[in-house]
Design a protein around this motif. Structure first.
Motif, PDB file in Angstrom:
ATOM      1  N   ALA A  80       6.591   2.551 -16.481  1.00 27.94           N
ATOM      2  CA  ALA A  80       6.700   1.822 -15.217  1.00 27.94           C
ATOM      3  C   ALA A  80       6.194   0.402 -15.452  1.00 27.94           C
ATOM      4  N   ALA A  81       7.119  -0.555 -15.471  1.00 29.35           N
ATOM      5  CA  ALA A  81       6.756  -1.948 -15.731  1.00 29.35           C
ATOM      6  C   ALA A  81       6.151  -2.616 -14.503  1.00 29.35           C
ATOM      7  N   ASP A  82       6.507  -2.123 -13.328  1.00 32.80           N
ATOM      8  CA  ASP A  82       6.011  -2.712 -12.084  1.00 32.80           C
ATOM      9  C   ASP A  82       6.078  -1.639 -11.004  1.00 32.80           C
ATOM     10  N   ASP A  83       4.917  -1.174 -10.543  1.00 29.87           N
ATOM     11  CA  ASP A  83       4.882  -0.168  -9.477  1.00 29.87           C
ATOM     12  C   ASP A  83       4.207  -0.722  -8.230  1.00 29.87           C
ATOM     13  N   SER A  84       4.247  -2.034  -8.103  1.00 29.29           N
ATOM     14  CA  SER A  84       3.520  -2.696  -7.023  1.00 29.29           C
ATOM     15  C   SER A  84       4.066  -2.372  -5.638  1.00 29.29           C
ATOM     16  N   GLY A  85       5.283  -1.838  -5.554  1.00 30.71           N
ATOM     17  CA  GLY A  85       5.872  -1.539  -4.258  1.00 30.71           C
ATOM     18  C   GLY A  85       5.598  -0.142  -3.731  1.00 30.71           C
ATOM     19  N   LEU A  86       5.007   0.708  -4.544  1.00 27.84           N
ATOM     20  CA  LEU A  86       4.688   2.057  -4.053  1.00 27.84           C
ATOM     21  C   LEU A  86       3.672   1.932  -2.930  1.00 27.84           C
ATOM     22  N   PRO A  87       3.960   2.498  -1.762  1.00 29.02           N
ATOM     23  CA  PRO A  87       3.116   2.243  -0.596  1.00 29.02           C
ATOM     24  C   PRO A  87       1.725   2.856  -0.670  1.00 29.02           C
ATOM     25  N   ASN A  88       1.562   3.976  -1.327  1.00 33.41           N
ATOM     26  CA  ASN A  88       0.249   4.621  -1.433  1.00 33.41           C
ATOM     27  C   ASN A  88       0.325   5.684  -2.525  1.00 33.41           C
ATOM     28  N   ASP A  89      -0.797   6.378  -2.738  1.00 36.78           N
ATOM     29  CA  ASP A  89      -0.847   7.334  -3.855  1.00 36.78           C
ATOM     30  C   ASP A  89      -0.103   8.630  -3.568  1.00 36.78           C
ATOM     31  N   ARG A  90       0.554   8.750  -2.416  1.00 36.03           N
ATOM     32  CA  ARG A  90       1.409   9.919  -2.196  1.00 36.03           C
ATOM     33  C   ARG A  90       2.744   9.769  -2.927  1.00 36.03           C
ATOM     34  N   PHE A  91       3.057   8.557  -3.329  1.00 32.74           N
ATOM     35  CA  PHE A  91       4.323   8.271  -4.003  1.00 32.74           C
ATOM     36  C   PHE A  91       4.081   8.132  -5.510  1.00 32.74           C
ATOM     37  N   PHE A  92       4.959   8.789  -6.281  1.00 34.51           N
ATOM     38  CA  PHE A  92       4.834   8.731  -7.736  1.00 34.51           C
ATOM     39  C   PHE A  92       6.226   8.859  -8.334  1.00 34.51           C
ATOM     40  N   ALA A  93       6.493   8.164  -9.423  1.00 32.92           N
ATOM     41  CA  ALA A  93       7.793   8.267 -10.068  1.00 32.92           C
ATOM     42  C   ALA A  93       7.614   8.390 -11.568  1.00 32.92           C
ATOM     43  N   VAL A  94       8.530   9.129 -12.182  1.00 38.18           N
ATOM     44  CA  VAL A  94       8.483   9.325 -13.627  1.00 38.18           C
ATOM     45  C   VAL A  94       9.862   9.113 -14.223  1.00 38.18           C
ATOM     46  N   ARG A  95       9.855   8.828 -15.511  1.00 45.23           N
ATOM     47  CA  ARG A  95      11.102   8.682 -16.264  1.00 45.23           C
ATOM     48  C   ARG A  95      10.788   9.077 -17.719  1.00 45.23           C
ATOM     49  N   PRO A  96      10.514  10.353 -17.960  1.00 43.27           N
ATOM     50  CA  PRO A  96       9.910  10.812 -19.219  1.00 43.27           C
ATOM     51  C   PRO A  96      10.723  10.546 -20.475  1.00 43.27           C
ATOM     52  N   GLU A  97      12.041  10.526 -20.369  1.00 42.62           N
ATOM     53  CA  GLU A  97      12.857  10.328 -21.560  1.00 42.62           C
ATOM     54  C   GLU A  97      13.640   9.031 -21.517  1.00 42.62           C
ATOM     55  N   GLY A  98      13.304   8.182 -20.577  1.00 39.99           N
ATOM     56  CA  GLY A  98      13.967   6.889 -20.497  1.00 39.99           C
ATOM     57  C   GLY A  98      15.354   6.925 -19.916  1.00 39.99           C
ATOM     58  N   SER A  99      15.708   8.056 -19.284  1.00 38.03           N
ATOM     59  CA  SER A  99      17.016   8.151 -18.656  1.00 38.03           C
ATOM     60  C   SER A  99      16.837   8.551 -17.194  1.00 38.03           C
ATOM     61  N   VAL A 100      16.889   9.845 -16.908  1.00 33.37           N
ATOM     62  CA  VAL A 100      16.744  10.343 -15.539  1.00 33.37           C
ATOM     63  C   VAL A 100      15.354  10.021 -15.014  1.00 33.37           C
ATOM     64  N   SER A 101      15.297   9.674 -13.727  1.00 34.48           N
ATOM     65  CA  SER A 101      14.015   9.405 -13.077  1.00 34.48           C
ATOM     66  C   SER A 101      13.885  10.284 -11.845  1.00 34.48           C
ATOM     67  N   THR A 102      12.639  10.651 -11.547  1.00 39.11           N
ATOM     68  CA  THR A 102      12.347  11.435 -10.356  1.00 39.11           C
ATOM     69  C   THR A 102      11.306  10.703  -9.537  1.00 39.11           C
ATOM     70  N   LEU A 103      11.601  10.518  -8.242  1.00 37.62           N
ATOM     71  CA  LEU A 103      10.635   9.968  -7.299  1.00 37.62           C
ATOM     72  C   LEU A 103      10.021  11.142  -6.553  1.00 37.62           C
ATOM     73  N   LYS A 104       8.699  11.202  -6.568  1.00 37.02           N
ATOM     74  CA  LYS A 104       7.994  12.329  -5.982  1.00 37.02           C
ATOM     75  C   LYS A 104       7.165  11.844  -4.803  1.00 37.02           C
ATOM     76  N   ILE A 105       7.265  12.530  -3.685  1.00 32.19           N
ATOM     77  CA  ILE A 105       6.502  12.176  -2.495  1.00 32.19           C
ATOM     78  C   ILE A 105       5.709  13.394  -2.054  1.00 32.19           C
ATOM     79  N   GLN A 106       4.395  13.247  -2.025  1.00 32.05           N
ATOM     80  CA  GLN A 106       3.522  14.339  -1.617  1.00 32.05           C
ATOM     81  C   GLN A 106       3.158  14.191  -0.143  1.00 32.05           C
ATOM     82  N   ARG A 107       2.867  15.306   0.495  1.00 28.24           N
ATOM     83  CA  ARG A 107       2.356  15.319   1.889  1.00 28.24           C
ATOM     84  C   ARG A 107       3.177  14.353   2.754  1.00 28.24           C
ATOM     85  N   THR A 108       4.474  14.594   2.811  1.00 36.89           N
ATOM     86  CA  THR A 108       5.375  13.673   3.498  1.00 36.89           C
ATOM     87  C   THR A 108       4.941  13.440   4.940  1.00 36.89           C
TER      88      THR A 108
END
Lengths: 112, 115
Positions: free
Chosen positions: B54-82
């Motif tokens: 993640a080169a820039d995650d400054s836009g994530l609103p809070n720690d409930r939001f997280f994103a990964v891209r483990p192999e440099g292709s597919v990415s998953t955006l994860k939202i906890q306690r929506t």
């Protein structure tokens, strides 16, 4: 936060007329891009203009950039009903390479 | 198809639940972006990946939001306690990468509704 603001927020014209949308931004930029979004769909890139360019053309599109006024305009000539969409400007702010910040958009309605 | 693919296209969930949104970028594109768009607004930047990091995650609103891209292709955006305020269209875009942002290629978005 929104870097750019488009003006007008909404525009309604008849087919064949020209449509002009304006974008103002706040800080120094590397480039400015215009995107189009049909209702409920993803965004489609239209044109990119770099900070050292003043005008670009692509088909029926003409984009101008005035860095001294921090503003850009998008002109669509001879509009068609299929041009109905929302149009957004997006800027790559200097010092934030590889991140685009979008404006609030102009909703264009072209009627027959 | 050769475009950016996002799944699901629509997701309805209840307040407090966990949600994952997936993005499959254009093959070979090293840069991947997540944006959030509320009704009548422009896309709001969340996070940008260059490769796996993640080169820039400054836009994530809070720690409930997280994103990964483990192999440099597919990415998953994860939202906890929506929360109801998380309701929006989540847009993914990719680009070839490089020193300056060129054209972004967007997917059709994932519409999230939190009841």
């Amino acid at each position: 936060s929104q870097q750019g603001e488009e003006d007008p927020q909404a525009l309604s014209i008849q087919e064949g007329e020209n449509a002009t949308m304006n974008c103002s931004y706040k800080t120094s930029i590397n480039n400015l891009q215009w995107y189009r979004q049909n209702s409920g769909r993803g965004l489609v890139h239209l044109i990119l203009i770099r900070s050292n360019e003043r005008e670009k053309h692509s088909g029926r599109l003409r984009v101008t950039l005035d860095t001294s006024k921090k503003s850009s305009s998008l002109l669509i000539t001879a509009s068609r009903a299929a041009d109905t969409a929302s149009y957004f400007c997006a800027t790559e702010v200097t010092g934030t390479a590889s991140k685009l910040t979008f404006g609030t958009g102009t909703r264009l309605q072209v009627t027959l | 198809g050769a475009g950016v693919s996002q799944t699901p296209s629509n997701k309805v969930t209840e307040k407090g639940k966990y949600v994952e949104l997936r993005c499959d970028p254009i093959s070979g594109h090293t840069a991947l972006y997540w944006y959030r768009q509320s009704l009548g607004q422009g896309p709001e930047f969340l996070i940008y990946f260059q490769g796996t990091g993640a080169a820039d995650d400054s836009g994530l609103p809070n720690d409930r939001f997280f994103a990964v891209r483990p192999e440099g292709s597919v990415s998953t955006l994860k939202i906890q306690r929506t929360e109801r305020g998380d309701s929006a269209v989540y847009l993914c875009a990719s680009s070839p990468g490089g020193r300056s942002t060129g054209e972004l290629f967007f997917g059709e978005g994932s519409r999230l509704t939190v009841l």
